[in-house]
Write an enzyme that holds these catalytic residues in place. Structure first.
Site, PDB file in Angstrom:
ATOM      1  N   HIS A 147       0.869  -3.912   8.458  1.00 43.14           N
ATOM      2  CA  HIS A 147       0.963  -3.915   6.995  1.00 43.14           C
ATOM      3  C   HIS A 147       1.860  -2.757   6.553  1.00 43.14           C
ATOM      4  O   HIS A 147       1.580  -1.592   6.836  1.00 43.14           O
ATOM      5  CB  HIS A 147      -0.436  -3.795   6.409  1.00 43.14           C
ATOM      6  CG  HIS A 147      -0.484  -3.993   4.932  1.00 43.14           C
ATOM      7  ND1 HIS A 147      -0.432  -5.241   4.339  1.00 43.14           N
ATOM      8  CD2 HIS A 147      -0.564  -3.101   3.923  1.00 43.14           C
ATOM      9  CE1 HIS A 147      -0.485  -5.101   3.028  1.00 43.14           C
ATOM     10  NE2 HIS A 147      -0.572  -3.812   2.744  1.00 43.14           N
ATOM     11  N   SER A 164      -2.487  -0.523   8.106  1.00 38.61           N
ATOM     12  CA  SER A 164      -1.479  -0.121   7.120  1.00 38.61           C
ATOM     13  C   SER A 164      -0.817   1.165   7.584  1.00 38.61           C
ATOM     14  O   SER A 164      -1.490   2.190   7.768  1.00 38.61           O
ATOM     15  CB  SER A 164      -2.145   0.102   5.769  1.00 38.61           C
ATOM     16  OG  SER A 164      -1.274   0.855   4.939  1.00 38.61           O
ATOM     17  N   MET A 188      -6.056  -7.293  -4.013  1.00 35.29           N
ATOM     18  CA  MET A 188      -6.200  -5.836  -3.957  1.00 35.29           C
ATOM     19  C   MET A 188      -7.639  -5.449  -4.275  1.00 35.29           C
ATOM     20  O   MET A 188      -8.200  -5.878  -5.283  1.00 35.29           O
ATOM     21  CB  MET A 188      -5.265  -5.161  -4.963  1.00 35.29           C
ATOM     22  CG  MET A 188      -3.796  -5.227  -4.620  1.00 35.29           C
ATOM     23  SD  MET A 188      -3.354  -4.571  -2.998  1.00 35.29           S
ATOM     24  CE  MET A 188      -3.875  -2.869  -3.130  1.00 35.29           C
ATOM     25  N   HIS A 197       4.276  -5.437   1.983  1.00 34.89           N
ATOM     26  CA  HIS A 197       3.595  -5.465   0.685  1.00 34.89           C
ATOM     27  C   HIS A 197       4.439  -4.670  -0.305  1.00 34.89           C
ATOM     28  O   HIS A 197       4.461  -3.443  -0.274  1.00 34.89           O
ATOM     29  CB  HIS A 197       2.197  -4.841   0.864  1.00 34.89           C
ATOM     30  CG  HIS A 197       1.395  -4.749  -0.385  1.00 34.89           C
ATOM     31  ND1 HIS A 197       0.235  -4.004  -0.470  1.00 34.89           N
ATOM     32  CD2 HIS A 197       1.572  -5.317  -1.614  1.00 34.89           C
ATOM     33  CE1 HIS A 197      -0.270  -4.109  -1.694  1.00 34.89           C
ATOM     34  NE2 HIS A 197       0.527  -4.885  -2.409  1.00 34.89           N
ATOM     35  N   GLY A 244      -1.326   1.955  -4.822  1.00 33.94           N
ATOM     36  CA  GLY A 244      -0.661   3.249  -4.984  1.00 33.94           C
ATOM     37  C   GLY A 244      -0.989   4.248  -3.881  1.00 33.94           C
ATOM     38  O   GLY A 244      -0.119   5.001  -3.464  1.00 33.94           O
ATOM     39  N   PHE A 245      -2.227   4.228  -3.420  1.00 34.58           N
ATOM     40  CA  PHE A 245      -2.622   5.243  -2.439  1.00 34.58           C
ATOM     41  C   PHE A 245      -3.601   4.674  -1.421  1.00 34.58           C
ATOM     42  O   PHE A 245      -4.414   3.805  -1.758  1.00 34.58           O
ATOM     43  CB  PHE A 245      -3.282   6.437  -3.144  1.00 34.58           C
ATOM     44  CG  PHE A 245      -2.362   7.092  -4.137  1.00 34.58           C
ATOM     45  CD1 PHE A 245      -1.463   8.084  -3.734  1.00 34.58           C
ATOM     46  CD2 PHE A 245      -2.368   6.685  -5.467  1.00 34.58           C
ATOM     47  CE1 PHE A 245      -0.593   8.658  -4.649  1.00 34.58           C
ATOM     48  CE2 PHE A 245      -1.494   7.262  -6.387  1.00 34.58           C
ATOM     49  CZ  PHE A 245      -0.610   8.245  -5.983  1.00 34.58           C
ATOM     50  N   GLY A 246      -3.528   5.213  -0.208  1.00 31.05           N
ATOM     51  CA  GLY A 246      -4.521   4.879   0.804  1.00 31.05           C
ATOM     52  C   GLY A 246      -5.772   5.717   0.563  1.00 31.05           C
ATOM     53  O   GLY A 246      -5.793   6.636  -0.255  1.00 31.05           O
ATOM     54  N   ASP A 285       3.499  -0.869   3.466  1.00 37.48           N
ATOM     55  CA  ASP A 285       3.366  -0.655   2.024  1.00 37.48           C
ATOM     56  C   ASP A 285       4.618  -0.025   1.452  1.00 37.48           C
ATOM     57  O   ASP A 285       4.974   1.107   1.780  1.00 37.48           O
ATOM     58  CB  ASP A 285       2.168   0.263   1.746  1.00 37.48           C
ATOM     59  CG  ASP A 285       0.857  -0.458   1.925  1.00 37.48           C
ATOM     60  OD1 ASP A 285       0.675  -1.519   1.307  1.00 37.48           O
ATOM     61  OD2 ASP A 285       0.007   0.037   2.684  1.00 37.48           O
ATOM     62  N   ASP A 290      -6.984  -5.907   0.710  1.00 40.42           N
ATOM     63  CA  ASP A 290      -6.314  -4.623   0.959  1.00 40.42           C
ATOM     64  C   ASP A 290      -6.906  -3.528   0.079  1.00 40.42           C
ATOM     65  O   ASP A 290      -6.835  -3.603  -1.146  1.00 40.42           O
ATOM     66  CB  ASP A 290      -4.815  -4.827   0.641  1.00 40.42           C
ATOM     67  CG  ASP A 290      -3.964  -3.596   0.874  1.00 40.42           C
ATOM     68  OD1 ASP A 290      -4.457  -2.608   1.445  1.00 40.42           O
ATOM     69  OD2 ASP A 290      -2.774  -3.647   0.487  1.00 40.42           O
ATOM     70  N   GLY A 291      -7.442  -2.489   0.735  1.00 40.68           N
ATOM     71  CA  GLY A 291      -7.918  -1.305   0.023  1.00 40.68           C
ATOM     72  C   GLY A 291      -9.376  -0.995   0.300  1.00 40.68           C
ATOM     73  O   GLY A 291     -10.249  -1.809   0.015  1.00 40.68           O
ATOM     74  N   GLY A 292      -9.607   0.167   0.913  1.00 44.58           N
ATOM     75  CA  GLY A 292     -10.979   0.613   1.144  1.00 44.58           C
ATOM     76  C   GLY A 292     -11.733  -0.203   2.177  1.00 44.58           C
ATOM     77  O   GLY A 292     -12.956  -0.267   2.150  1.00 44.58           O
ATOM     78  N   GLY A 346      -6.072   1.056   6.429  1.00 45.20           N
ATOM     79  CA  GLY A 346      -5.243   2.234   6.691  1.00 45.20           C
ATOM     80  C   GLY A 346      -6.087   3.372   7.211  1.00 45.20           C
ATOM     81  O   GLY A 346      -6.179   3.633   8.413  1.00 45.20           O
ATOM     82  N   MET A 388       5.147  -3.088  -3.614  1.00 43.48           N
ATOM     83  CA  MET A 388       4.571  -2.602  -4.879  1.00 43.48           C
ATOM     84  C   MET A 388       5.717  -1.981  -5.664  1.00 43.48           C
ATOM     85  O   MET A 388       5.786  -0.761  -5.844  1.00 43.48           O
ATOM     86  CB  MET A 388       3.446  -1.598  -4.579  1.00 43.48           C
ATOM     87  CG  MET A 388       2.194  -2.279  -4.046  1.00 43.48           C
ATOM     88  SD  MET A 388       1.083  -1.145  -3.195  1.00 43.48           S
ATOM     89  CE  MET A 388       1.851  -1.136  -1.590  1.00 43.48           C
ATOM     90  N   MET A 444       6.431   1.301  -1.889  1.00 50.59           N
ATOM     91  CA  MET A 444       6.136   1.729  -3.267  1.00 50.59           C
ATOM     92  C   MET A 444       7.354   2.432  -3.850  1.00 50.59           C
ATOM     93  O   MET A 444       8.049   3.164  -3.145  1.00 50.59           O
ATOM     94  CB  MET A 444       4.964   2.706  -3.269  1.00 50.59           C
ATOM     95  CG  MET A 444       3.725   2.176  -2.570  1.00 50.59           C
ATOM     96  SD  MET A 444       2.339   3.297  -2.785  1.00 50.59           S
ATOM     97  CE  MET A 444       1.159   2.561  -1.647  1.00 50.59           C
TER      98      MET A 444
END
Ligand code: DX5
Ligand code: ZN
Length: 213
Positions: free
Chosen positions: A32, A7, A136, A65, A141-143, A34, A172-174, A194, A67, A36
């Site tokens: 990826h 990301s 998700m 992606h 909203g945040f990496g 992002d 996606d995420g963490g 990311g 958002m 926003m």
């Protein structure tokens, strides 16, 4: 073997092209991106004007992606900037089928994403229309947030339904080596990462550790 999608949110934008070329050289196949809008999520990132300049230099799959609210207004701009897949949020629109059709009318792939607290079964009516489903595993909203295990059951569910359809399952995420392994075991095809990649001491080792899962 998992597909790895770094990301760019966690990349250093002053050196964006080099950062992306670097992760590509380690075997990452998707990029990826992002997007926003400060409205659907409480953060603002980038639009098509940023990544269109990467397009001629990077042969990766551009995995956008969105958002944002009203994604349909901007699909054409993202297509022209070089998107290969455009994913929007279930929670952002009411006319899901129309937006999927709009994306596909440009001969690119269409994806749909759900936030961590959205029931995976809301996707049922669209499974046959989608090329990609993005689960998700953090609040968008945040990496750099912590992985939410609530995503695993959704991935498992989508895996059982996948036999009938042809979508890819992306998470996606963490994502790191440990959470990535859980997701691949649950059935994920694509791992977005990311922070884990871009802040790693060895980005090569980080990408390869996910590719091996
Ligand atoms: C979060 C974004 C993610 C984010 C992932 O809203 O959709 O793609 O960049 O970052 P990490 O891997 O650091 O959680
Ligand atoms: Zn994302």
């Amino acid at each position: 073997m998992a597909i790895v999608a770094p990301s760019i949110l966690s990349a250093n934008f002053a050196y964006l092209l080099q950062e992306v070329q670097e992760v590509y050289s380690y075997g990452a196949q998707y990029l990826h991106i992002d997007v926003m809008d400060g409205h659907f999520v409480p953060n603002i990132t980038l639009g098509p004007t940023v990544f269109k300049h990467l397009r001629p230099h990077i042969p990766m799959v551009f995995d956008v992606h969105l958002m944002i609210t009203n994604p349909q207004k901007y699909i054409k701009d993202f297509v022209q900037a070089g998107a290969d897949v455009i994913t929007f949020h279930f929670e952002a629109v009411s006319n899901i089928k129309e937006v999927i059709e709009l994306i596909k009318s440009y001969n690119i792939k269409a994806g749909l994403s759900i936030k961590p607290h959205t029931d995976v079964r809301v996707l049922e009516p669209y499974l046959g229309d989608l090329d990609l489903i993005l689960v998700m595993s953090v609040e968008p909203g945040f990496g750099g947030q912590k992985f939410m295990p609530i995503a695993l059951d959704k991935i498992r569910y989508l895996k059982t339904r996948q036999q009938e359809f042809r979508y890819l399952i992306e998470v996606d995420g963490g994502i790191n080596q440990e959470t990535g392994k859980m997701c691949v075991e649950a059935g994920a095809d694509i791992l977005v990462a990311g922070n884990y990649i871009f802040t790693a001491k060895s980005r090569k080792e980080a990408v390869e550790s996910l590719l091996r899962l």
